[in-house]
Design an enzyme around this catalytic site. Structure first.
Site, PDB file in Angstrom:
ATOM      1  N   CYS A 156     113.026   9.944  56.957  1.00  9.52           N
ATOM      2  CA  CYS A 156     113.868   8.771  56.725  1.00  9.52           C
ATOM      3  C   CYS A 156     115.081   8.808  57.636  1.00  9.52           C
ATOM      4  CB  CYS A 156     114.283   8.732  55.263  1.00  9.52           C
ATOM      5  SG  CYS A 156     112.858   8.495  54.230  1.00  9.52           S
ATOM      6  N   GLU A 164     116.294  39.509  77.380  1.00 11.88           N
ATOM      7  CA  GLU A 164     115.883  38.996  76.059  1.00 11.88           C
ATOM      8  C   GLU A 164     115.312  37.590  76.139  1.00 11.88           C
ATOM      9  OE1 GLU A 164     119.822  40.801  73.828  1.00 11.88           O
ATOM     10  OE2 GLU A 164     119.757  38.736  74.507  1.00 11.88           O
ATOM     11  N   PRO A 165     114.177  37.400  76.776  1.00 13.03           N
ATOM     12  CA  PRO A 165     113.605  36.057  76.804  1.00 13.03           C
ATOM     13  C   PRO A 165     113.028  35.653  75.443  1.00 13.03           C
ATOM     14  CG  PRO A 165     112.120  37.634  77.840  1.00 13.03           C
ATOM     15  CD  PRO A 165     113.355  38.402  77.466  1.00 13.03           C
ATOM     16  N   TYR A 224     118.680  17.858  70.601  1.00 10.93           N
ATOM     17  CA  TYR A 224     119.058  18.042  72.024  1.00 10.93           C
ATOM     18  C   TYR A 224     118.485  16.949  72.925  1.00 10.93           C
ATOM     19  CZ  TYR A 224     119.128  22.796  70.043  1.00 10.93           C
ATOM     20  OH  TYR A 224     119.313  23.887  69.244  1.00 10.93           O
ATOM     21  N   ARG A 267     114.000  19.551  67.771  1.00  8.92           N
ATOM     22  CA  ARG A 267     114.616  19.593  69.108  1.00  8.92           C
ATOM     23  C   ARG A 267     114.880  18.200  69.697  1.00  8.92           C
ATOM     24  NH1 ARG A 267     113.071  21.611  73.172  1.00  8.92           N
ATOM     25  NH2 ARG A 267     115.007  22.616  73.778  1.00  8.92           N
TER      26      ARG A 267
HETATM   27  N1  LLP Z   1     119.743  36.312  73.813  1.00  8.05           N
HETATM   28  C1  LLP Z   1     120.741  35.699  73.139  1.00  8.05           C
HETATM   29  C2  LLP Z   1     121.934  36.449  72.820  1.00  8.05           C
HETATM   30  C3  LLP Z   1     120.605  34.361  72.760  1.00  8.05           C
HETATM   31  O1  LLP Z   1     121.598  33.773  72.111  1.00  8.05           O
HETATM   32  C4  LLP Z   1     119.416  33.664  73.073  1.00  8.05           C
HETATM   33  C5  LLP Z   1     119.231  32.269  72.672  1.00  8.05           C
HETATM   34  C6  LLP Z   1     118.403  34.344  73.747  1.00  8.05           C
HETATM   35  C7  LLP Z   1     118.596  35.674  74.117  1.00  8.05           C
HETATM   36  C8  LLP Z   1     117.081  33.703  74.110  1.00  8.05           C
HETATM   37  O2  LLP Z   1     117.239  32.651  74.989  1.00  8.05           O
HETATM   38  P1  LLP Z   1     115.925  31.942  75.613  1.00  8.05           P
HETATM   39  O3  LLP Z   1     115.215  32.939  76.507  1.00  8.05           O
HETATM   40  O4  LLP Z   1     115.074  31.518  74.495  1.00  8.05           O
HETATM   41  O5  LLP Z   1     116.471  30.806  76.379  1.00  8.05           O
HETATM   42  N2  LLP Z   1     117.732  26.154  69.659  1.00  8.05           N
HETATM   43  C9  LLP Z   1     117.911  25.933  71.074  1.00  8.05           C
HETATM   44  C10 LLP Z   1     118.010  27.227  71.835  1.00  8.05           C
HETATM   45  C11 LLP Z   1     119.119  28.112  71.348  1.00  8.05           C
HETATM   46  C12 LLP Z   1     119.143  29.412  72.076  1.00  8.05           C
HETATM   47  C13 LLP Z   1     120.013  30.373  71.366  1.00  8.05           C
HETATM   48  N3  LLP Z   1     120.093  31.647  71.972  1.00  8.05           N
HETATM   49  C14 LLP Z   1     116.756  25.072  71.604  1.00  8.05           C
HETATM   50  O6  LLP Z   1     115.905  24.681  70.823  1.00  8.05           O
HETATM   51  O7  LLP Z   1     116.732  24.749  72.788  1.00  8.05           O
END
Ligand code: LLP
Length: 467
Positions: A390, A319-320, A363, A359
């Site tokens: 603000c 799940e990317p 983070y 972000r």
């Molecule tokens: N699968 C599940 C169950 C997840 O919780 C996530 C991300 C993904 C797949 C996808 O992960 P990715 O391939 O995008 O790394 N808001 C944060 C990122 C939170 C990710 C949450 N879950 C940011 O801006 O860095």
């Protein structure tokens, strides 16, 4: 002196090939590039993406503006798909984690590349369905799904990735009441740690997500007697990960649960979902593996684990989110005023900030940017890009080298496709920006800019407060 694109160009020499050089875009992994694959500097010395001059896009659509490069997104989808065909002997399915950017156009593009969609709310389910994605390819996550959301997912025939006991029992009740047998998977906490920001680690034991390994046997025992159709297990260890080892290890952890479920509880699992998490290059020093390297690694890990245990290879899902959409988009802003604090820094302000990209403040994420209307000018100043909110912390980029700028110049920030629009807010009552997709010299609106009136759409003024 270096010029604007020369630093990203030099660092990622292959990332921004001038179109006249015969470098195949297909061979570049979009997540390793600072800019979208089609980015070039055109003869007007402007940044051009997808054949569209960014300065002209801004004239047409205004700022802030998200600009999505369709070629980059399709290339990333194809690279995931092709890498699984090449490196994994069993069946596979890539799901786009739509939390990264859920909107009709993005879901439609990834859907047309035969990807499924990972969703985490009824809103994301609706978006995926309306974009034409088959419910068979929609997988519903979340650690506190409501009864209403679960019912909607069942009615829509999505697969539900069950996170905890409360949800499992609710689903069992809904299944019995409706005489149904919904497809589910179980989310397990694999106990794998990885190096990323602590807010986006999820695979370690002290996580709010998924069943703890200690309770898994009782979950299997429950499922052996239930009406639910459990097809497999899922784990996700975190996001923006550059190491390959944690993803290589997932297969070895998960295979034991797969085996136990079959041998002791007669649960015949067929699918293994190893989540997302591959990182992208936001700044020159970021060095993520390519999409193909990541797929090769997880495929090898899962294959070795299942072969060792004498089990047939499962259908392998991943799940990317970020590595599909993150590097495919940039945000264009109009530069406003500036402020120099002598001997300390110069602030340059833009017409967006933490509401369209939360972000950096959340983070401490780092970004790179260029001035899109004079790309070849020398990088003559070190400045800090401040948003218009603000909040003192509303800083998009600290200490970046840019050419000399004037009010009205166009600043373009790279790598804003993932978790920008999807986490955008109306803080300070700013309307959310528009988004366009560009391809072959054509641009199309995919999200309309909010208007001031839109901001009042959900407000109610009780009668007694009317003037
Ligand atoms: N699968 C599940 C169950 C997840 O919780 C996530 C991300 C993904 C797949 C996808 O992960 P990715 O391939 O995008 O790394 N808001 C944060 C990122 C939170 C990710 C949450 N879950 C940011 O801006 O860095």
């Amino acid at each position: 002196m270096t010029t604007a694109l020369s630093s990203p160009r030099q660092e990622t020499a292959s990332s921004n090939p001038p179109q006249d050089k015969a470098i195949s875009l297909d061979s570049l992994s979009p997540n390793q590039q600072l800019l979208p694959l089609t980015a070039i500097v055109n003869s007007s010395d402007h940044l051009e993406i997808g054949g569209c001059d960014v300065v002209e896009l801004v004239q047409q659509y205004g700022t802030p503006l998200y600009i999505l490069d369709e070629v980059s997104l399709r290339t990333a989808c194809q690279q995931y798909r092709d890498a699984f065909s090449k490196h994994y002997q069993g069946q596979s399915q890539v799901l786009y984690a739509s939390k990264a950017w859920s909107c009709l156009a993005v879901c439609a593009i990834v859907g047309s590349e035969s990807l499924g969609i990972d969703v985490v709310s009824a809103g994301e389910i609706l978006t995926a369905l309306r974009a034409g994605v088959s419910p068979r390819l929609i997988y519903f996550h979340g650690n506190n799904k409501s009864v209403e959301e679960l019912s909607y997912a069942i009615e829509s025939s999505c697969t539900i990735v069950v996170d905890n006991w409360h949800e499992l029992k609710t689903l069992e009740r809904l299944a019995q009441e409706g005489n149904l047998s919904p497809r589910i998977m179980l989310r397990l906490t694999p106990g794998i740690e990885c190096h990323t920001h602590e807010y986006i680690q999820t695979g370690h034991i002290d996580s709010k997500f998924g069943f703890d390994p200690n309770e898994i046997e009782s979950v299997f025992a429950f499922l052996a007697e239930s009406s639910l159709n459990c097809i497999g297990i899922h784990a996700h260890i975190g996001s923006q990960i550059f190491e390959l080892q944690p993803h290589q290890d997932i297969g070895g952890v998960m295979v034991h649960w797969f085996k136990l479920a079959g041998e002791k509880y007669s649960l015949q699992f067929s699918e293994l979902n190893i989540g997302g998490g591959l990182g992208i290059r936001y700044v020159e020093s970021d060095d993520p593996p390519s999409i193909e390297e990541w797929v090769k690694t997880v495929s090898a890990g899962v294959t070795a684990a299942f072969v060792t245990e004498g089990l047939a290879l499962p259908k392998l899902l991943c799940e990317p989110g970020r590595s599909l959409v993150g590097s495919t988009c940039v945000t264009a802003y109009t530069i406003g005023g500036s402020k120099t604090v002598p001997d300390i820094r110069t602030y340059i302000t833009v017409d967006g900030g933490m509401s369209d990209n939360p972000r950096p403040i959340t983070y401490q994420s780092k970004y790179r940017a260029v001035v899109a209307n004079h790309m070849s000018s020398p990088l003559s100043q070190t400045v800090t890009i401040a948003g218009k909110h603000c909040e003192s912390g509303d800083i998009l980029i600290k200490d970046i080298q840019l050419p000399f700028t004037n009010a009205g110049d166009i600043l373009v920030v790279f790598g804003t496709g993932a978790y920008n629009y999807s986490m955008a807010s109306n803080y300070n009552r700013l309307p959310k920006p528009a988004a366009v997709v560009v391809e072959g010299g054509e641009s199309s609106l995919i999200i309309k800019r909010e208007t001031r009136e839109d901001l009042l759409r959900q407000d109610c003024l009780p009668e007694r407060l009317h003037k």
